[in-house]
Design an enzyme around this catalytic site. Structure first.
Site, short mmCIF file in Angstrom:
data_model
loop_
_atom_site.label_atom_id
_atom_site.label_comp_id
_atom_site.label_asym_id
_atom_site.label_seq_id
_atom_site.Cartn_x
_atom_site.Cartn_y
_atom_site.Cartn_z
CG HIS A 49 2.37 -2.88 5.88
ND1 HIS A 49 2.53 -3.16 7.22
CD2 HIS A 49 3.51 -3.72 4.91
CE1 HIS A 49 3.81 -4.06 7.71
NE2 HIS A 49 4.73 -4.03 6.03
CG ASN A 122 7.71 -5.01 9.45
OD1 ASN A 122 6.21 -4.04 9.68
ND2 ASN A 122 8.57 -5.62 8.88
C1 HEM Z 1 11.74 -1.86 -0.85
C2 HEM Z 1 11.26 -1.92 0.73
C3 HEM Z 1 9.57 -2.09 1.38
C4 HEM Z 1 9.31 -1.29 0.82
C5 HEM Z 1 9.36 -0.23 -0.85
C6 HEM Z 1 8.27 -0.67 1.32
C7 HEM Z 1 7.44 0.03 0.77
C8 HEM Z 1 5.66 0.21 1.26
C9 HEM Z 1 4.27 1.35 0.82
C10 HEM Z 1 4.49 1.13 -0.89
C11 HEM Z 1 3.68 1.03 1.67
C12 HEM Z 1 2.13 1.49 1.66
C13 HEM Z 1 2.29 3.04 2.24
C14 HEM Z 1 1.10 3.98 2.27
O1 HEM Z 1 0.48 3.78 1.09
O2 HEM Z 1 1.07 4.44 3.57
C15 HEM Z 1 4.25 -0.02 2.94
C16 HEM Z 1 3.85 0.20 4.04
C17 HEM Z 1 4.52 0.16 4.87
N1 HEM Z 1 6.05 -0.55 5.12
FE1 HEM Z 1 6.52 -0.81 3.84
N2 HEM Z 1 8.69 -1.18 2.39
C18 HEM Z 1 9.59 -1.84 2.42
C19 HEM Z 1 9.92 -2.35 3.10
C20 HEM Z 1 9.41 -2.44 4.58
C21 HEM Z 1 10.09 -3.08 5.95
C22 HEM Z 1 11.51 -3.40 5.98
C23 HEM Z 1 9.46 -2.28 6.99
C24 HEM Z 1 9.76 -2.82 8.20
C25 HEM Z 1 10.75 -2.44 9.03
C26 HEM Z 1 8.19 -1.92 5.86
C27 HEM Z 1 6.99 -1.42 7.40
C28 HEM Z 1 5.55 -1.15 6.63
C29 HEM Z 1 4.42 -0.27 7.04
C30 HEM Z 1 4.60 -0.45 8.54
C31 HEM Z 1 3.90 0.03 6.14
C32 HEM Z 1 2.20 0.19 7.04
C33 HEM Z 1 2.84 1.89 7.33
C34 HEM Z 1 1.36 2.39 7.56
O3 HEM Z 1 0.65 2.41 8.80
O4 HEM Z 1 0.19 2.57 6.73
N3 HEM Z 1 7.93 -1.54 5.05
N4 HEM Z 1 6.00 -0.58 2.30
#
Ligand code: HEM
Length: 486
Positions: A49, A122
């Site tokens: 992201h 999402n």
């Molecule tokens: C085991 C599953 C998951 C892991 C380990 C994971 C991990 C991460 C990590 C490490 C980031 C970066 C955070 C940052 O540096 O700011 C991120 C961002 C993000 N993830 Fe996940 N994620 C997972 C599943 C999901 C799922 C299922 C969704 C949505 C339903 C999701 C939505 C997002 C969103 C929207 C961002 C961006 C947040 C922002 O706008 O700064 N992720 N994810």
């Protein structure tokens, strides 16, 4: 203009040199300072992201849901709470084009009076995985190949064809819903099941849905290619311009509610992130409206440094047993400490708008003073320091079992919800989805394509056939299988 230490700057154009042809003098500290600052302008981009667009806004309650939750944000109709949103693509890097086919992140930070509640969702109600062990591998298939440094269709289809729980999300991604024209023209979902706890300490399971008032509008592949050819920044342009010119985008928030013990009786696992809850069983209940009405003054400080985390819940809103959600409770705060630093939550954009009173001490860039009375720098103490409040305890979780590694594929149906979705599509949509899938398989070895087609046949024979036809295979699985073994 001053130095960063506040002293006036006399010359910001000409280096201090021993004569007009140089060399430079060491004592031109401002030049050194300027170059040193430039070297430190970048921080690591988000590991996923990375490319995002955000704005501030408000959430206003329109319907009473206090029978389900005691959360302060929902306490009365008409109540408004400030918020920050960040939308994103998943796979592309910071410089990626906006109008790419990808899932979109839909993050909202509600600055409630009882702490920040982050809904980090999402634009899709489901996800590719139901066990967090799968996340890093799945993401590796979306990123660059270690040798070619190119995205790899083979890696994607190898992984997906070996992981049928991804099929529901893949069908959404490859369908007409895969390239929203802007962040304003898509719905948002909390995706996971969360919990609500009401004033009587009763727990309900809940799913969150944001419905765009701008409508759901998507590009075709051809339109997206044309758009990207003209501008790679179409989302930033559209969102910034809409908010700046007063055309404030809005979403209606709905919830689906399941009584706590019903989770044991549904035919599907209600904590499985690859599944939706049928709306016929759990209808959408209206809650309120989200409006975006203010742009950040400084994109880096306020959007790039925005730190969303599913671990940020507030009284009345809790987690669920969903294994992927449980892993995310760890992953985000860890990412923020690495990327932004220990005190990332004290940065203005992340700081709660209610009092913060914790005992965490010191650390790099501790720029705020004591949050507790002077002598109360540990807990418990006798000097009036803040203490825990038992009334915020959640009721005990009634669902539990033996600790073990349960096969997340055992007895799971990976096909029917994808089938129901495919059969919602009209003929044109079906054909475009098949063509997009076929188009994404360029260069993928035949045995992987065949394995993937086997799954699409199981979703619906018409789905497999449509992809075969789009691949130029003529649509007959038997003939394809024969050709593959030649
Ligand atoms: C085991 C599953 C998951 C892991 C380990 C994971 C991990 C991460 C990590 C490490 C980031 C970066 C955070 C940052 O540096 O700011 C991120 C961002 C993000 N993830 Fe996940 N994620 C997972 C599943 C999901 C799922 C299922 C969704 C949505 C339903 C999701 C939505 C997002 C969103 C929207 C961002 C961006 C947040 C922002 O706008 O700064 N992720 N994810």
């Amino acid at each position: 203009m001053t130095t960063s230490a506040g002293a006036p700057v006399a010359d910001n154009q000409n280096a201090l040199s021993a004569g007009p042809r140089g060399p430079l003098l060491m004592q031109d500290y401002q030049l050194i300072e300027k170059l040193a600052h430039q070297n430190r302008e970048r921080i690591p981009e988000r590991v996923v992201h990375a490319k995002g667009w955000g704005a501030y806004g408000t959430f206003t309650v329109t319907h009473d849901i206090t029978p389900y939750t005691r959360a302060a944000i929902f306490s009365e109709v008409g109540k408004s709470t400030p918020l920050l949103t960040r939308f994103s693509t998943v796979a592309g890097e910071l410089g990626a084009a906006d109008a790419e086919r990808d899932v979109r992140g839909f993050s909202v930070k509600f600055y409630t009076e009882e702490g920040n509640w982050d809904l980090v969702g999402n634009n899709t109600p489901v996800f590719f995985i139901r066990d967090p062990y799968k996340f890093p591998d799945f993401i590796h298939t979306q990123k660059r190949h270690p040798k070619t440094h190119l995205r790899s269709a083979t890696a994607m289809w190898d992984y997906w064809s070996l992981s049928p729980e991804a099929l529901h999300q893949v069908t959404i991604l490859m369908s007409d819903r895969g390239i929203p024209v802007s962040p304003m023209h898509m719905d948002g979902f909390g995706s996971h099941t969360f919990s609500f706890i009401n004033a009587e300490h009763e727990r309900f399971w809940v799913k969150f849905h944001f419905k765009s008032r701008q409508g759901k509008v998507n590009y075709t592949n051809a339109q997206a290619a044309e758009v990207i050819g003209k501008s790679r920044e179409t989302y930033q342009e559209a969102l910034f311009e809409a908010v700046e010119s007063g055309r404030f985008p809005k979403w209606d928030l709905y919830v689906q509610i399941m009584p706590e013990l019903e989770a044991e009786t549904t035919s599907y696992n209600p904590f499985d992130l690859t599944k939706v809850w049928p709306h016929a069983d759990y209808p959408l209940i209206p809650v309120g409206v989200m409006e975006l009405n203010r742009n950040a003054d400084n994109y880096f400080a306020e959007i790039e440094q925005a730190a969303f985390s599913p671990s940020n819940i507030v009284p009345g809103i809790g987690f669920s047993p969903d294994k992927v959600l449980q892993a995310r409770i760890f992953a985000y705060a860890d990412a923020h400490r690495y990327r932004l630093g220990t005190h990332y939550e004290a940065l203005p954009v992340n700081a709660p708008k209610c009092p913060v009173r914790h005992y965490h001490a010191d650390g790099q860039m501790r720029f705020f003073g004591s949050l507790t009375p002077t002598d109360a720098y540990y807990e418990p103490n006798s000097f009036g320091g803040p203490a825990q409040a038992a009334e915020y305890r959640e009721p005990p979780l009634k669902i539990s079992g033996d600790a073990d590694r349960y096969d997340h594929r055992d007895g799971n149906d990976d096909y029917s919800q994808a089938r129901a979705l495919f059969n919602l599509f009209d003929d044109g949509q079906k054909q475009r989805t098949c063509e997009t899938i076929a188009g994404s398989m360029g260069g993928v070895p035949a045995f992987i394509i065949e394995r993937a087609l086997g799954h699409f046949d199981l979703i619906d024979p018409a789905f497999g056939k449509g992809i075969r036809q789009a691949l130029g295979h003529g649509g007959d699985p038997a003939a394809d299988a024969a050709r593959n073994t030649e």
